[in-house]
Design a protein around this motif. Structure first.
Motif, short mmCIF file in Angstrom:
data_model
loop_
_atom_site.label_atom_id
_atom_site.label_comp_id
_atom_site.label_asym_id
_atom_site.label_seq_id
_atom_site.Cartn_x
_atom_site.Cartn_y
_atom_site.Cartn_z
N VAL A 60 32.80 -5.01 -54.29
CA VAL A 60 33.38 -5.81 -53.22
C VAL A 60 33.81 -7.17 -53.75
N THR A 61 32.99 -7.76 -54.60
CA THR A 61 33.35 -9.05 -55.21
C THR A 61 34.64 -8.93 -56.00
N ALA A 62 34.76 -7.85 -56.78
CA ALA A 62 35.97 -7.63 -57.58
C ALA A 62 37.20 -7.48 -56.69
N ILE A 63 37.06 -6.78 -55.56
CA ILE A 63 38.19 -6.60 -54.64
C ILE A 63 38.60 -7.92 -54.03
N LEU A 64 37.62 -8.71 -53.57
CA LEU A 64 37.92 -10.00 -52.95
C LEU A 64 38.55 -10.94 -53.98
N GLN A 65 38.03 -10.94 -55.20
CA GLN A 65 38.62 -11.78 -56.24
C GLN A 65 40.04 -11.35 -56.57
N ARG A 66 40.31 -10.07 -56.56
CA ARG A 66 41.66 -9.58 -56.80
C ARG A 66 42.60 -10.06 -55.71
N MET A 67 42.15 -10.03 -54.46
CA MET A 67 42.99 -10.50 -53.36
C MET A 67 43.25 -12.00 -53.45
N ILE A 68 42.22 -12.77 -53.81
CA ILE A 68 42.40 -14.21 -53.97
C ILE A 68 43.33 -14.51 -55.13
N ASP A 69 43.14 -13.78 -56.22
CA ASP A 69 43.98 -13.96 -57.40
C ASP A 69 45.45 -13.69 -57.07
N ASN A 70 45.71 -12.60 -56.35
CA ASN A 70 47.08 -12.28 -55.95
C ASN A 70 47.66 -13.35 -55.04
N ALA A 71 46.84 -13.83 -54.09
CA ALA A 71 47.30 -14.86 -53.15
C ALA A 71 47.73 -16.11 -53.90
N ILE A 72 46.98 -16.48 -54.93
CA ILE A 72 47.32 -17.67 -55.71
C ILE A 72 48.58 -17.44 -56.54
N ARG A 73 48.64 -16.30 -57.22
CA ARG A 73 49.76 -16.01 -58.11
C ARG A 73 51.09 -15.89 -57.38
N TYR A 74 51.04 -15.37 -56.15
CA TYR A 74 52.28 -15.15 -55.42
C TYR A 74 52.62 -16.29 -54.46
N SER A 75 51.87 -17.39 -54.54
CA SER A 75 52.16 -18.56 -53.72
C SER A 75 52.91 -19.60 -54.54
N PRO A 76 53.91 -20.25 -53.95
CA PRO A 76 54.63 -21.29 -54.68
C PRO A 76 53.78 -22.54 -54.84
N GLY A 77 54.22 -23.47 -55.67
CA GLY A 77 53.52 -24.73 -55.85
C GLY A 77 53.30 -25.45 -54.54
N GLY B 145 49.66 -6.76 -64.62
CA GLY B 145 49.04 -5.72 -63.83
C GLY B 145 49.73 -4.39 -64.03
N VAL B 146 49.00 -3.32 -63.70
CA VAL B 146 49.55 -1.98 -63.83
C VAL B 146 49.64 -1.27 -62.49
N GLY B 147 49.44 -2.01 -61.41
CA GLY B 147 49.59 -1.41 -60.09
C GLY B 147 48.44 -0.51 -59.69
N THR B 148 47.21 -0.87 -60.11
CA THR B 148 46.05 -0.04 -59.77
C THR B 148 45.07 -0.75 -58.85
N GLY B 149 45.14 -2.07 -58.76
CA GLY B 149 44.14 -2.85 -58.03
C GLY B 149 43.96 -2.42 -56.58
N LEU B 150 45.06 -2.33 -55.84
CA LEU B 150 44.97 -1.99 -54.42
C LEU B 150 44.65 -0.51 -54.21
N TYR B 151 45.09 0.33 -55.13
CA TYR B 151 44.76 1.76 -55.05
C TYR B 151 43.25 1.95 -55.16
N ILE B 152 42.65 1.27 -56.14
CA ILE B 152 41.20 1.36 -56.33
C ILE B 152 40.48 0.69 -55.17
#
Length: 240
Positions: A129-146, A197-204
């Motif tokens: 669960v920690t890994a999933i939440l961290q992945r979501m936070i990581d994506n939110a940061i990476r896909y947000s503009p400055g 990324g290889v497009g596996t995070g959300l699938y897992i």
């Protein structure tokens, strides 16, 4: 016929993404070893230390990719094993966000964490669960503009606790949204942003959350941001 076409498309996506992700760490390994073999005595201790750091990072990246592929194989075979325990969701979310403090500062992104005081424990695999939440936070940061912002919210909803991560980023194109949870799929926005990324995070993530008895979903509008959420059942032990 359609299944064969889809299988061929997924195989092609996997070969392209996996080879791309492996090429970078393998290149680092090759270059570093060649530099060290030429005449390692000519390098300073600091340079040798940098070589070792580069080797360790490249190796870690390859191990991470292999672990993802092993997880996918176990999911497809129905043999993915999970450890279930009572988890304090607020503590888990706080620790997950703390991991990104430096990243947030460097990206000039603000993060709000909203946790109710009386939130009950959930039942799940803390590491997963920690890994999933961290992945979501990581994506939110990476896909947000400055100068963007993200919000992490936890709330009780019926017999579940919902975890949500919302950003003000680039969003997901409408045409890509039906495929977000497919393995090896990467949206046009991800490719445009040139994130790894290889497009596996959300699938897992979907496989793990559903096996734990929860549900995962998202809502997104291109150019306005995305909100990813997942639920976990409340633990019989209740509040810590």
């Amino acid at each position: 016929f359609n299944r064969l076409v889809d299988a061929h498309r997924i195989k092609s996506q996997f070969i392209s993404l996996a080879s791309h992700q492996l090429r970078s760490p393998l290149s680092v390994l090759k270059w570093t070893l060649e530099m060290g073999q030429s005449d390692y005595q000519t390098y300073s201790p600091r340079e040798l230390e940098n070589f070792m750091t580069a080797l360790a990072t490249a190796t870690e990246n390859m191990v991470r990719l292999v672990d993802l592929l092993i997880d996918i194989n176990r999911i497809d075979a129905g043999t993915l094993a999970l450890h279930r325990e009572s988890i304090a969701p607020g503590q888990l979310a706080t620790q997950a966000l703390k991991h990104f403090e430096t990243f947030l500062q460097a990206a000039h992104i603000t993060a709000d964490l909203m946790i109710p005081d009386d939130l009950p424990n959930v039942y799940g695999d803390a590491k997963r669960v920690t890994a999933i939440l961290q992945r979501m936070i990581d994506n939110a940061i990476r896909y947000s503009p400055g100068q963007g912002s993200i919000a992490i919210r936890l709330e009780k909803t019926g017999k579940y606790v919902m975890f949500s991560v919302e950003d003000s980023g680039i969003g997901i194109p409408q045409a890509d949204q039906p495929h977000i949870f497919e393995k090896f799929f990467r949206s046009a926005g991800a490719l445009q942003a040139q994130t790894e990324g290889v497009g596996t995070g959300l699938y897992i993530a979907r496989a793990v959350i559903e096996k734990l008895g929860g549900n995962i979903s998202f809502a997104s509008e291109e150019g306005k941001g995305s909100r990813f959420s997942f639920t976990l059942p409340i633990s019989p032990e209740g509040v810590v």
